[in-house]
Design a protein around this motif. Structure first.
Motif, PDB file in Angstrom:
ATOM      1  N   PRO A  21       9.968  -6.204  -4.998  1.00 44.30           N
ATOM      2  CA  PRO A  21      10.636  -6.402  -6.290  1.00 44.30           C
ATOM      3  C   PRO A  21      10.440  -5.154  -7.162  1.00 44.30           C
ATOM      4  O   PRO A  21       9.386  -4.546  -7.144  1.00 44.30           O
ATOM      5  N   ASP A  22      11.439  -4.791  -7.873  1.00 50.09           N
ATOM      6  CA  ASP A  22      11.422  -3.646  -8.796  1.00 50.09           C
ATOM      7  C   ASP A  22      11.285  -2.282  -8.124  1.00 50.09           C
ATOM      8  O   ASP A  22      11.144  -1.278  -8.800  1.00 50.09           O
ATOM      9  N   ALA A  23      11.329  -2.220  -6.801  1.00 47.74           N
ATOM     10  CA  ALA A  23      11.200  -0.939  -6.107  1.00 47.74           C
ATOM     11  C   ALA A  23      12.349   0.001  -6.467  1.00 47.74           C
ATOM     12  O   ALA A  23      12.140   1.203  -6.619  1.00 47.74           O
ATOM     13  N   ALA A  24      13.556  -0.526  -6.614  1.00 50.09           N
ATOM     14  CA  ALA A  24      14.701   0.325  -6.958  1.00 50.09           C
ATOM     15  C   ALA A  24      14.522   0.910  -8.352  1.00 50.09           C
ATOM     16  O   ALA A  24      14.788   2.089  -8.571  1.00 50.09           O
ATOM     17  N   ARG A  25      14.058   0.097  -9.297  1.00 50.71           N
ATOM     18  CA  ARG A  25      13.839   0.613 -10.654  1.00 50.71           C
ATOM     19  C   ARG A  25      12.723   1.657 -10.673  1.00 50.71           C
ATOM     20  O   ARG A  25      12.809   2.670 -11.363  1.00 50.71           O
ATOM     21  N   ASP A  26      11.655   1.408  -9.893  1.00 49.40           N
ATOM     22  CA  ASP A  26      10.570   2.384  -9.799  1.00 49.40           C
ATOM     23  C   ASP A  26      11.068   3.685  -9.190  1.00 49.40           C
ATOM     24  O   ASP A  26      10.712   4.775  -9.652  1.00 49.40           O
ATOM     25  N   LEU A  27      11.899   3.580  -8.163  1.00 50.35           N
ATOM     26  CA  LEU A  27      12.460   4.769  -7.527  1.00 50.35           C
ATOM     27  C   LEU A  27      13.357   5.522  -8.495  1.00 50.35           C
ATOM     28  O   LEU A  27      13.302   6.750  -8.572  1.00 50.35           O
ATOM     29  N   GLU A  28      14.172   4.801  -9.239  1.00 48.96           N
ATOM     30  CA  GLU A  28      15.053   5.462 -10.212  1.00 48.96           C
ATOM     31  C   GLU A  28      14.236   6.246 -11.240  1.00 48.96           C
ATOM     32  O   GLU A  28      14.555   7.395 -11.552  1.00 48.96           O
TER      33      GLU A  28
ATOM     34  N   PRO B 131      11.292  19.162  -1.524  1.00 50.02           N
ATOM     35  CA  PRO B 131      10.036  19.887  -1.338  1.00 50.02           C
ATOM     36  C   PRO B 131       9.045  19.067  -0.501  1.00 50.02           C
ATOM     37  O   PRO B 131       9.003  17.830  -0.589  1.00 50.02           O
ATOM     38  N   ALA B 132       8.263  19.748   0.305  1.00 48.30           N
ATOM     39  CA  ALA B 132       7.361  19.091   1.254  1.00 48.30           C
ATOM     40  C   ALA B 132       6.444  18.064   0.590  1.00 48.30           C
ATOM     41  O   ALA B 132       6.246  16.974   1.127  1.00 48.30           O
ATOM     42  N   ASP B 133       5.909  18.380  -0.576  1.00 47.99           N
ATOM     43  CA  ASP B 133       4.977  17.445  -1.206  1.00 47.99           C
ATOM     44  C   ASP B 133       5.660  16.248  -1.856  1.00 47.99           C
ATOM     45  O   ASP B 133       4.988  15.311  -2.291  1.00 47.99           O
ATOM     46  N   LEU B 134       6.984  16.226  -1.898  1.00 55.59           N
ATOM     47  CA  LEU B 134       7.718  15.069  -2.418  1.00 55.59           C
ATOM     48  C   LEU B 134       8.318  14.208  -1.309  1.00 55.59           C
ATOM     49  O   LEU B 134       8.762  13.091  -1.569  1.00 55.59           O
ATOM     50  N   GLN B 135       8.336  14.704  -0.087  1.00 54.00           N
ATOM     51  CA  GLN B 135       9.007  13.992   0.998  1.00 54.00           C
ATOM     52  C   GLN B 135       8.390  12.626   1.273  1.00 54.00           C
ATOM     53  O   GLN B 135       9.099  11.621   1.335  1.00 54.00           O
ATOM     54  N   GLU B 136       7.078  12.568   1.445  1.00 57.33           N
ATOM     55  CA  GLU B 136       6.438  11.292   1.766  1.00 57.33           C
ATOM     56  C   GLU B 136       6.574  10.272   0.642  1.00 57.33           C
ATOM     57  O   GLU B 136       6.972   9.127   0.894  1.00 57.33           O
ATOM     58  N   PRO B 137       6.271  10.647  -0.625  1.00 56.32           N
ATOM     59  CA  PRO B 137       6.442   9.641  -1.673  1.00 56.32           C
ATOM     60  C   PRO B 137       7.889   9.190  -1.839  1.00 56.32           C
ATOM     61  O   PRO B 137       8.151   8.004  -2.042  1.00 56.32           O
ATOM     62  N   LEU B 138       8.837  10.111  -1.701  1.00 53.42           N
ATOM     63  CA  LEU B 138      10.244   9.742  -1.833  1.00 53.42           C
ATOM     64  C   LEU B 138      10.646   8.767  -0.734  1.00 53.42           C
ATOM     65  O   LEU B 138      11.221   7.708  -1.011  1.00 53.42           O
ATOM     66  N   LEU B 139      10.337   9.087   0.494  1.00 57.80           N
ATOM     67  CA  LEU B 139      10.738   8.228   1.606  1.00 57.80           C
ATOM     68  C   LEU B 139      10.024   6.873   1.537  1.00 57.80           C
ATOM     69  O   LEU B 139      10.631   5.836   1.818  1.00 57.80           O
TER      70      LEU B 139
ATOM     71  N   LEU C 239       0.818  -1.212   0.000  1.00 59.50           N
ATOM     72  CA  LEU C 239       0.000   0.000   0.000  1.00 59.50           C
ATOM     73  C   LEU C 239       0.852   1.262   0.000  1.00 59.50           C
ATOM     74  O   LEU C 239       0.536   2.234  -0.685  1.00 59.50           O
ATOM     75  N   THR C 240       1.944   1.230   0.746  1.00 54.19           N
ATOM     76  CA  THR C 240       2.846   2.382   0.780  1.00 54.19           C
ATOM     77  C   THR C 240       3.452   2.628  -0.592  1.00 54.19           C
ATOM     78  O   THR C 240       3.494   3.756  -1.074  1.00 54.19           O
ATOM     79  N   ALA C 241       3.912   1.561  -1.228  1.00 56.89           N
ATOM     80  CA  ALA C 241       4.516   1.702  -2.557  1.00 56.89           C
ATOM     81  C   ALA C 241       3.488   2.195  -3.570  1.00 56.89           C
ATOM     82  O   ALA C 241       3.781   3.078  -4.383  1.00 56.89           O
ATOM     83  N   CYS C 242       2.289   1.660  -3.511  1.00 53.49           N
ATOM     84  CA  CYS C 242       1.242   2.099  -4.439  1.00 53.49           C
ATOM     85  C   CYS C 242       0.890   3.564  -4.199  1.00 53.49           C
ATOM     86  O   CYS C 242       0.699   4.324  -5.154  1.00 53.49           O
ATOM     87  N   SER C 243       0.795   3.957  -2.938  1.00 53.15           N
ATOM     88  CA  SER C 243       0.499   5.348  -2.614  1.00 53.15           C
ATOM     89  C   SER C 243       1.580   6.267  -3.168  1.00 53.15           C
ATOM     90  O   SER C 243       1.293   7.345  -3.689  1.00 53.15           O
ATOM     91  N   ALA C 244       2.818   5.841  -3.036  1.00 55.27           N
ATOM     92  CA  ALA C 244       3.925   6.652  -3.544  1.00 55.27           C
ATOM     93  C   ALA C 244       3.856   6.784  -5.049  1.00 55.27           C
ATOM     94  O   ALA C 244       4.093   7.863  -5.599  1.00 55.27           O
ATOM     95  N   LEU C 245       3.508   5.702  -5.729  1.00 53.38           N
ATOM     96  CA  LEU C 245       3.403   5.768  -7.184  1.00 53.38           C
ATOM     97  C   LEU C 245       2.267   6.675  -7.614  1.00 53.38           C
ATOM     98  O   LEU C 245       2.404   7.466  -8.544  1.00 53.38           O
ATOM     99  N   VAL C 246       1.127   6.589  -6.931  1.00 50.12           N
ATOM    100  CA  VAL C 246      -0.006   7.448  -7.266  1.00 50.12           C
ATOM    101  C   VAL C 246       0.349   8.898  -6.997  1.00 50.12           C
ATOM    102  O   VAL C 246       0.055   9.780  -7.801  1.00 50.12           O
ATOM    103  N   ALA C 247       1.003   9.156  -5.891  1.00 45.33           N
ATOM    104  CA  ALA C 247       1.395  10.526  -5.565  1.00 45.33           C
ATOM    105  C   ALA C 247       2.381  11.073  -6.584  1.00 45.33           C
ATOM    106  O   ALA C 247       2.422  12.267  -6.843  1.00 45.33           O
ATOM    107  N   GLY C 248       3.149  10.200  -7.191  1.00 46.09           N
ATOM    108  CA  GLY C 248       4.137  10.629  -8.172  1.00 46.09           C
ATOM    109  C   GLY C 248       3.563  10.846  -9.560  1.00 46.09           C
ATOM    110  O   GLY C 248       4.238  11.361 -10.434  1.00 46.09           O
ATOM    111  N   CYS C 249       2.318  10.441  -9.769  1.00 45.28           N
ATOM    112  CA  CYS C 249       1.706  10.612 -11.092  1.00 45.28           C
ATOM    113  C   CYS C 249       1.280  12.047 -11.291  1.00 45.28           C
ATOM    114  O   CYS C 249       1.005  12.770 -10.359  1.00 45.28           O
ATOM    115  N   GLY C 250       1.165  12.436 -12.540  1.00 44.45           N
ATOM    116  CA  GLY C 250       0.708  13.781 -12.854  1.00 44.45           C
ATOM    117  C   GLY C 250       1.663  14.457 -13.804  1.00 44.45           C
ATOM    118  O   GLY C 250       2.490  13.833 -14.451  1.00 44.45           O
ATOM    119  N   SER C 251       1.537  15.761 -13.876  1.00 50.61           N
ATOM    120  CA  SER C 251       2.352  16.518 -14.820  1.00 50.61           C
ATOM    121  C   SER C 251       3.778  16.637 -14.315  1.00 50.61           C
ATOM    122  O   SER C 251       4.069  16.372 -13.160  1.00 50.61           O
TER     123      SER C 251
END
Length: 107
Positions: free
Chosen positions: A93-100, A75-83, A13-25
């Motif tokens: 699995p693939d978390a490092a590639r997703d993070l990159e 930036p504050a709005d990137l802290q939670e998804p980054l961490l 759930l944390t990883a999915c939340s981070a991916l959703v938060a990272g979506c957008g423009s």
């Protein structure tokens, strides 16, 4: 070592939340380019090394990320998804590639 279903669900759930938060423009908050490049380099190394290297570099990735956050370089709005994504490296699995990919997008 057996992972508990509850922990696996929480990490997923944390990883999915981070991916959703990272979506957008591509507009909006971004990491400083030099900070992003340094993390990208470390994450790229993690994706291509053996267990001994990962055991050394994953804690280093976490430490560098926390240091950047504490120094207010993320930036504050990137802290939670980054961490969240950093914490998933070595667990999912693939978390490092997703993070990159996320770092390339936001730095």
């Amino acid at each position: 070592m057996r992972r508990s279903p509850r922990r696996s669900l929480a990490v997923s759930l944390t990883a999915c939340s981070a991916l959703v938060a990272g979506c957008g423009s591509h507009g909006g908050a971004k990491l400083e380019h030099a900070d992003g490049v340094a993390l990208i380099s470390l994450v790229h190394r993690i994706t291509n090394e053996g267990a001994d290297g990962r055991d050394r570099d994953i804690p280093e990735l976490r430490n560098r990320t926390i240091a950047l956050i504490n120094a207010q370089k993320v930036p504050a709005d990137l802290q939670e998804p980054l961490l969240s994504m950093v914490n998933a490296v070595g667990i999912q699995p693939d978390a490092a590639r997703d993070l990159e990919a996320w770092l390339r997008r936001y730095s």
